[in-house]
Structure formats: structure tokens, C-alpha cells
Scaffold this motif. Structure first.
Motif, PDB file in Angstrom:
ATOM      1  N   ILE A  33       0.835  -1.209   0.000  1.00 18.65           N
ATOM      2  CA  ILE A  33       0.000   0.000   0.000  1.00 18.65           C
ATOM      3  C   ILE A  33       0.864   1.251   0.000  1.00 18.65           C
ATOM      4  CG2 ILE A  33      -1.679   1.333   1.321  1.00 18.65           C
ATOM      5  CD1 ILE A  33      -2.853  -1.152  -0.009  1.00 18.65           C
ATOM      6  N   LYS A  34       1.874   1.277   0.843  1.00 18.84           N
ATOM      7  CA  LYS A  34       2.722   2.470   0.944  1.00 18.84           C
ATOM      8  C   LYS A  34       3.533   2.698  -0.325  1.00 18.84           C
ATOM      9  CE  LYS A  34       3.112   2.696   5.993  1.00 18.84           C
ATOM     10  NZ  LYS A  34       2.089   1.699   6.331  1.00 18.84           N
ATOM     11  N   SER A  35       3.887   1.623  -1.028  1.00 16.60           N
ATOM     12  CA  SER A  35       4.612   1.773  -2.293  1.00 16.60           C
ATOM     13  C   SER A  35       3.711   2.416  -3.345  1.00 16.60           C
ATOM     14  CB  SER A  35       5.113   0.422  -2.781  1.00 16.60           C
ATOM     15  OG  SER A  35       6.060  -0.129  -1.886  1.00 16.60           O
ATOM     16  N   MET A  36       2.465   1.967  -3.421  1.00 13.60           N
ATOM     17  CA  MET A  36       1.528   2.586  -4.364  1.00 13.60           C
ATOM     18  C   MET A  36       1.268   4.033  -3.977  1.00 13.60           C
ATOM     19  SD  MET A  36      -1.300  -0.338  -5.354  1.00 13.60           S
ATOM     20  CE  MET A  36      -1.920  -0.543  -3.678  1.00 13.60           C
ATOM     21  N   ARG A  37       1.087   4.269  -2.692  1.00 13.54           N
ATOM     22  CA  ARG A  37       0.830   5.637  -2.221  1.00 13.54           C
ATOM     23  C   ARG A  37       2.003   6.550  -2.539  1.00 13.54           C
ATOM     24  NH1 ARG A  37      -0.682   5.069   3.571  1.00 13.54           N
ATOM     25  NH2 ARG A  37      -2.679   4.375   2.711  1.00 13.54           N
ATOM     26  N   GLY A  38       3.211   6.017  -2.456  1.00 13.68           N
ATOM     27  CA  GLY A  38       4.406   6.803  -2.731  1.00 13.68           C
ATOM     28  C   GLY A  38       4.762   6.881  -4.204  1.00 13.68           C
ATOM     29  N   GLY A  39       3.979   6.205  -5.060  1.00 12.71           N
ATOM     30  CA  GLY A  39       4.201   6.324  -6.491  1.00 12.71           C
ATOM     31  C   GLY A  39       5.275   5.420  -7.051  1.00 12.71           C
ATOM     32  N   ASP A  40       5.664   4.376  -6.325  1.00 13.91           N
ATOM     33  CA  ASP A  40       6.719   3.486  -6.800  1.00 13.91           C
ATOM     34  C   ASP A  40       6.087   2.218  -7.359  1.00 13.91           C
ATOM     35  OD1 ASP A  40       8.873   1.749  -7.185  1.00 13.91           O
ATOM     36  OD2 ASP A  40       9.997   2.625  -5.521  1.00 13.91           O
ATOM     37  N   ALA A  41       5.872   2.186  -8.670  1.00  7.96           N
ATOM     38  CA  ALA A  41       5.232   1.041  -9.307  1.00  7.96           C
ATOM     39  C   ALA A  41       6.094  -0.210  -9.213  1.00  7.96           C
ATOM     40  CB  ALA A  41       4.925   1.358 -10.772  1.00  7.96           C
ATOM     41  N   GLU A  71      -9.648   5.590  -1.653  1.00 10.96           N
ATOM     42  CA  GLU A  71      -9.052   6.254  -0.491  1.00 10.96           C
ATOM     43  C   GLU A  71      -7.866   7.133  -0.864  1.00 10.96           C
ATOM     44  OE1 GLU A  71      -6.604   5.018   3.568  1.00 10.96           O
ATOM     45  OE2 GLU A  71      -8.274   3.756   2.900  1.00 10.96           O
ATOM     46  N   ASP A  72      -7.007   6.654  -1.746  1.00  9.04           N
ATOM     47  CA  ASP A  72      -5.757   7.361  -2.019  1.00  9.04           C
ATOM     48  C   ASP A  72      -5.699   8.048  -3.380  1.00  9.04           C
ATOM     49  OD1 ASP A  72      -3.775   6.826   0.286  1.00  9.04           O
ATOM     50  OD2 ASP A  72      -4.676   4.875  -0.079  1.00  9.04           O
ATOM     51  N   VAL A  73      -6.314   7.465  -4.387  1.00  4.16           N
ATOM     52  CA  VAL A  73      -6.342   8.111  -5.709  1.00  4.16           C
ATOM     53  C   VAL A  73      -7.542   9.046  -5.805  1.00  4.16           C
ATOM     54  CG1 VAL A  73      -6.464   7.760  -8.192  1.00  4.16           C
ATOM     55  CG2 VAL A  73      -5.142   6.178  -6.773  1.00  4.16           C
ATOM     56  N   GLY A  74      -8.690   8.525  -5.466  1.00  7.27           N
ATOM     57  CA  GLY A  74      -9.883   9.353  -5.379  1.00  7.27           C
ATOM     58  C   GLY A  74     -10.236  10.090  -6.655  1.00  7.27           C
ATOM     59  N   LEU A  75     -10.661  11.329  -6.489  1.00  8.85           N
ATOM     60  CA  LEU A  75     -11.120  12.125  -7.622  1.00  8.85           C
ATOM     61  C   LEU A  75      -9.975  12.661  -8.476  1.00  8.85           C
ATOM     62  CD1 LEU A  75     -14.018  14.135  -5.930  1.00  8.85           C
ATOM     63  CD2 LEU A  75     -14.154  12.055  -7.318  1.00  8.85           C
ATOM     64  N   ALA A  76      -8.732  12.448  -8.033  1.00  6.92           N
ATOM     65  CA  ALA A  76      -7.608  12.866  -8.866  1.00  6.92           C
ATOM     66  C   ALA A  76      -7.568  12.070 -10.161  1.00  6.92           C
ATOM     67  CB  ALA A  76      -6.288  12.708  -8.111  1.00  6.92           C
ATOM     68  N   LYS A 202       9.438  11.022  -9.391  1.00  9.34           N
ATOM     69  CA  LYS A 202       8.992  10.197  -8.287  1.00  9.34           C
ATOM     70  C   LYS A 202       9.251   8.714  -8.531  1.00  9.34           C
ATOM     71  CE  LYS A 202       6.503  10.957  -5.226  1.00  9.34           C
ATOM     72  NZ  LYS A 202       6.762  11.021  -3.785  1.00  9.34           N
ATOM     73  N   GLY A 203       9.880   8.389  -9.640  1.00  6.97           N
ATOM     74  CA  GLY A 203      10.116   6.990  -9.941  1.00  6.97           C
ATOM     75  C   GLY A 203       8.857   6.263 -10.365  1.00  6.97           C
ATOM     76  N   TRP A 204       7.911   6.985 -10.955  1.00  5.56           N
ATOM     77  CA  TRP A 204       6.648   6.370 -11.338  1.00  5.56           C
ATOM     78  C   TRP A 204       6.720   5.690 -12.700  1.00  5.56           C
ATOM     79  CZ3 TRP A 204       2.411  10.444  -9.698  1.00  5.56           C
ATOM     80  CH2 TRP A 204       2.477  10.599  -8.308  1.00  5.56           C
ATOM     81  N   LEU A 205       7.874   5.756 -13.330  1.00 10.72           N
ATOM     82  CA  LEU A 205       8.027   5.069 -14.604  1.00 10.72           C
ATOM     83  C   LEU A 205       8.659   3.704 -14.357  1.00 10.72           C
ATOM     84  CD1 LEU A 205       9.270   8.063 -16.752  1.00 10.72           C
ATOM     85  CD2 LEU A 205       6.938   7.313 -16.325  1.00 10.72           C
TER      86      LEU A 205
END
Length: 217
Positions: A33-41, A71-76, A202-205
Motif C-alpha cells: 500500500i505504501k509503495s503505491m501511495r508513494g508512487g513506486d510502481a 481512499e488514495d487516488v480518489g477524484l484525482a 517520483k520513480g513512477w516510470l
């Protein structure tokens, strides 16, 4: 129960240490969960893989993805919730191991998506308010008025169905919806995150540095 040498060897040689109700379980799902929240795929896929390889119920993973989407992505990114629900449906319809890549797709999507926990925090404020305050009367102009008597009592009187289109938008400011003591309350106040940095920073790639690419084959 008799434990023999082969049992011990099998236990200590498991490729992924995991227990479905113990510390390994909770630490791994927390890291996921924390990895997804932090943007680390990359980390998200790794921890999800640890769970699935160790025998975790894939529907448990799908359920956590669905919760994360709201909860974390939501309306974004409103497309996140359908992605997560689709992963759940994939597990239910085609099963494992075929659905593992569907879960991986959803996990990567959640990690790469912009984040907004605003709805989660705003609804938390609503629940806290309702737990500590008696319910206030609903304004009459937005109450249902199925009978003539209720209409005479003022139910639904003055209600404008589409206030933003009725007179150029002025009615939108005049018509209220919350109970009178709560008018002006903004449950979303302070719930939004600041603008996220660019995805690459953020290392999201997915691309890894060449020196750390895992071997193929």
C-alpha cells in the motif's frame, strides 16, 4: 504432531517468507500500500508478487486495490476505481494464474496515478461529526413533498432543480443544502494534497537504470 527433518527443511527453504495472519502478512501488505501511495510502481509490483507467490488470496489483493482507488487516488483520477474493480472481476472470471497480470496492471495504475485522499478525509470528518452531534433538521426546500399537505407546510417550496442554469448562476449561491446550523461547513477544507511532482522524478516510470535491470531468462 510429529515434525520431521523434511518438514523443517521445507519450511526454511520457502522462497518467500509469509504468514497469512502474522507479521509477514501485515508487513507485506503495508509495504504494498505504501509503495503505491508513494508512487513506486516497481516496489508495488514486487510486494504484490511476494504475496501472490506465497499463496495469498488474490481476491484479498484485489479488495485492497479497490479500497486504495477511492481512499488514495480518489477524484484525482476517477478511472482508478473501475481499474481496480476490473481486476477483481478478472480474478473472479478467469482465476489464477491468468489474472495475476490483471492485478499487476491495476497495482501499477494505482502507483502511477495522481493522488487525492480528499474524499477519504472529508468523509472521515462527516462520520466524526455524526458520531458527536445530533442530526439537524433537513432544510424544507430540499425535502420530498409527495402530498398536498406537505407542500402546504413548505416542503420543497422554492427548490430550484438546476440553480447553476436557472438565472445565470446566481441561485447557486442562494440555495443551500446542509442543515441550517451547518451552512458554510466545508468538509473538504484542508484535505487536498499539493500538486504532485512530475512522474519521472517520483520513480513512477517502469524503466530501471541499466545496471540494475534484472536478468532475463
Amino acid at each position: 504432531v510429529i515434525v520431521v527433518r523434511s518438514d523443517i527443511e521445507k519450511a526454511v527453504s520457502r522462497p518467500v517468507p509469509y504468514d497469512k495472519k502474522g507479521e509477514h502478512h501485515f508487513n507485506t501488505i503495508s509495504a504494498f500500500i505504501k509503495s503505491m501511495r508513494g508512487g513506486d510502481a516497481n516496489a508495488a509490483l514486487y510486494y504484490m508478487g511476494r504475496m501472490l507467490v506465497a499463496g495469498e488470496d488474490p481476491l484479498y489483493v484485489a479488495r485492497r486495490l479497490i479500497r486504495f482507488a477511492s481512499e488514495d487516488v480518489g477524484l484525482a483520477d476517477p478511472h482508478a476505481l473501475p481499474q481496480a474493480v476490473a481486476a477483481w472481476d478478472a480474478v473472479k472470471s478467469i482465476g489464477m494464474p491468468e489474472a495475476d497480470v490483471c492485478l499487476a496492471q491495476a497495482a501499477a495504475y494505482m502507483a502511477r496515478a495522481p493522488k487525492s485522499p480528499a474524499v477519504y478525509f472529508a468523509y472521515g470528518k462527516v462520520k466524526e461529526l455524526l458520531a458527536n452531534r445530533a442530526a439537524d433538521p433537513i432544510p424544507k426546500h430540499i425535502c420530498n413533498a409527495p402530498t398536498a399537505l406537505m407542500k402546504e407546510m413548505g416542503y420543497a417550496r422554492g427548490y430550484v432543480r438546476y440553480p447553476d442554469a436557472a438565472d445565470g448562476g446566481t441561485s447557486l449561491l442562494e440555495q443551500t443544502y446542509l442543515p441550517e446550523p451547518l451552512v458554510g461547513t466545508n468538509f473538504f477544507d484542508g484535505c487536498e494534497l499539493p500538486e504532485p511532482p512530475p512522474l519521472a522524478s517520483k520513480g513512477w516510470l517502469f524503466a530501471l537504470p541499466q545496471s540494475t535491470q534484472p536478468p532475463i531468462g
